[in-house]
Design a protein around this motif. Structure first.
Motif: not given
Length: 615
Positions: A370, A373, A378, A450, A453-454, A489, A567, A570, A574
């Protein structure tokens, strides 16, 4: 940054105090001073000495952190590697740095000692940065300047002796960084006595401040050094890194008269653990005795037991107990036993501890996946957004990881000074909550990060779609949405970082046998290495599985992040991260901590430990 003059003054003052004899000083078992004399609690180690180690760690991260975010630009723009090759060279460098830490830890624990290992590693890393500085400064040592992005240009990639110099310098940095990762945290923890309740709490704080030192060094690296590399020249950027490493080396060496130095036994604890498995296999047909007291252990009254560690037998991983079964013909033998055929109970228990730590280690790999990412996708999100702080100043894309670092600099002192004392009053545990509880909190928060982030990616794409900017060029045509929306995030994952990674360092060090303390802390770095490698695999699998579902040939396909489905990726992470947490819960609830010294346990902790042993 670290007020080096203050540290040097402190070191000289404390060194003067070391030379003043005092009677009735408490001696530290298994630790010596720089002259080989038994270390004294009033003169060596403790929280004051750990400041020098924290400063060294901060300087080292100041020197190296910029490489992780900006070195691919050097590969591509100066050494003229293709983009894909540059990315591969960077991941090879980072992976090597993490993996080599295991080898360096073996050397530190069995042969060099942790202090010498840090000294040698820091010297090698300083030399590597000095060579990189020289090559970046002199035109004859690198390819001629060329615009690699110009299709008509014929840019020459670095070759021959210059390529050799480059990779020797780069991997000298990797070897040095590996040595410091392996030995410096363990050497810092060696400054505290696990039998002293006060020093147990100080050691917990040390691991928190270790992450803070990393963050402060990283903050300077991601701002000052990245800016200098991009605007003033790579030679000046590498030069600052060289100076930082040199300062760290001086500060660390200056504390020599003050350190508690772990005594190297000259034998490899890893070999002793392997002996347990070999002996268990060789004795697999033997029947375990009903009374564990019949298993082999050296006599505590013998001379060999004076410096030996003793652990009580625990009723876990019973198949390994067969390594301690004595044949009837061996009871009366006076000569030394074959260690590949018969092992001590304590040796078997150490092997059990390492084996029990493996599932915990495996469950933390996904968190680094994670993290990868946030260090890649990001940043690509951030490049498409408005990065301006003022009308005349924008955040450089390579400096976007400064966001979680800033959050951690604020959160760590808050956690150490407010949360731990509060939790200690409730639980009676010296560190507030147990190491595994701390790791579990971080794993849950990584899943939340996560998911956040989505949600932020959906918002970012809605802005692009509503302003008809789905095909806008990053940086040149930024979306009318601030990059600080990504701070949500980063903030959540920053808290997860603080709980999980520091909790892991403390857990591995406290649980590991004496002879493998450096190797145990390398479990964290190895977990991160596997997480980065796993990220590459997961991205390829996801792209391959979704290739026919999208116009961009996969959720993450293509170069236009506005057109792909980050998305959804992410959200997938998650969900998988939460599943990973459930697996972790199953594993952690079955883990049995090694017995603590009664001196460091409160009544609540003693009761918990008693139940743990009975279980």
């Amino acid at each position: 940054m670290w007020l080096v003059l203050g540290h040097v003054f402190l070191a000289s003052k404390l060194s003067h105090q070391v030379n003043q004899p005092e009677n009735n000083a408490e001696l530290i078992e298994g630790k010596v001073d720089w002259k080989g004399r038994t270390a004294r609690k009033d003169k060596h180690g403790g929280i004051r000495t750990s400041y020098l180690i924290l400063a060294t760690f901060g300087f080292e991260n100041m020197a190296t952190f910029a490489l992780g975010v900006n070195l691919v630009t050097y590969f591509n723009g100066v050494m003229h590697f293709d983009v894909a090759d540059a990315a591969n060279e960077l991941t090879n460098f980072l992976g090597t740095s993490y993996i080599l830490s295991i080898f360096m830890a073996c050397l530190a624990d069995a042969y060099l000692g942790r202090f010498k290992a840090v000294l040698v590693a820091a010297s090698i890393e300083t030399l590597g940065f000095a060579l990189l500085t020289l090559q970046a400064h002199y035109p004859k040592l690198k390819p001629p300047p060329c615009n690699i992005f110009d299709p008509t240009a014929n840019c020459a990639q670095v070759t021959g002796a210059n390529a050799t110099l480059f990779f020797v310098a780069l991997y000298a940095v990797a070897i040095g960084a590996a040595g410091l990762k392996a030995a410096l945290p363990s050497h810092g923890a060696d400054q505290f006595d696990k039998k002293d309740p006060k020093e147990v709490k100080q050691m917990s704080s040390f691991f928190n401040w270790l992450l803070l030192a990393l963050c402060i060094g990283a903050a300077i690296s991601l701002t000052l050094i990245v800016w200098v590399q991009d605007n003033k020249g790579w030679d000046k950027g590498f030069g600052i890194s060289t100076a930082a490493m040199l300062m760290g080396l001086v500060v660390f060496a200056g504390g020599l008269p003050l350190y508690r130095i772990y005594v190297v036994k000259g034998s490899s604890a890893i070999t002793e653990i392997v002996e347990v498995y070999v002996a268990a296999i060789r004795n697999r047909k033997f029947r375990l005795p009903d009374d564990p007291a019949e298993l082999y252990e050296i006599n505590r009254d013998k001379e060999a037991a004076i410096e030996a560690e003793f652990l009580p037998h625990r009723d876990t991983f019973k198949f390994l107990d067969k390594a301690a079964i004595q044949e009837p013909t061996e009871f009366d033998k006076q000569e030394p036993q074959n260690p590949w055929k018969l092992c001590r109970v304590t040796q078997v228990e150490n092997a059990k501890i390492i084996l029990a730590m493996v599932p915990i280690f495996a469950c933390t790999i996904f968190m680094t996946l994670c993290l990868a990412q946030l260090q890649t996708f990001s940043i690509q999100q951030g490049i498409t957004m408005d990065t301006s702080i003022t009308k005349s100043f924008n955040i450089p894309p390579a400096s976007l990881p400064i966001l979680p670092v800033v959050f951690l600099i604020i959160l760590i002192p808050t956690y150490d000074k407010l949360f731990i004392p509060f939790a200690h009053k409730l639980t009676g545990h010296p560190t507030g909550i147990t190491h595994l509880q701390r790791v579990g909190v971080g794993l849950v928060l990584s899943s939340v990060s996560m998911g956040t982030a989505a949600i932020m990616e959906v918002k970012r794409k809605d802005v692009a779609r509503s302003h008809h900017m789905l095909d806008a060029r990053p940086v040149i045509q930024p979306l009318p949405i601030s990059v600080f929306w990504l701070s949500f995030q980063y903030f959540i994952f920053g808290i997860a970082d603080m709980f999980t990674y520091v909790g892991l360092l403390e857990f591995f060090y406290s649980q590991a046998p004496k002879g493998v303390k450096s190797i145990s802390t390398c479990f964290l770095w190895s977990s991160m290495a596997f997480g980065y490698y796993m990220s590459t695999i997961v991205v390829q699998i996801v792209n391959g599985a979704t290739k026919g579902m999208t116009k961009s040939e996969g959720w993450l396909g293509g170069n236009n992040i506005n057109r792909n489905h980050l998305n959804l990726f992410y959200w997938l992470l998650s969900i998988l991260s939460f599943v990973n947490f459930l697996v972790y819960l199953f594993v952690a609830k079955r883990y049995k901590y090694r017995p603590l010294s009664p001196a460091v346990m409160s009544d609540k902790t003693k009761e918990h430990e008693l139940q743990n042993v009975k279980a």
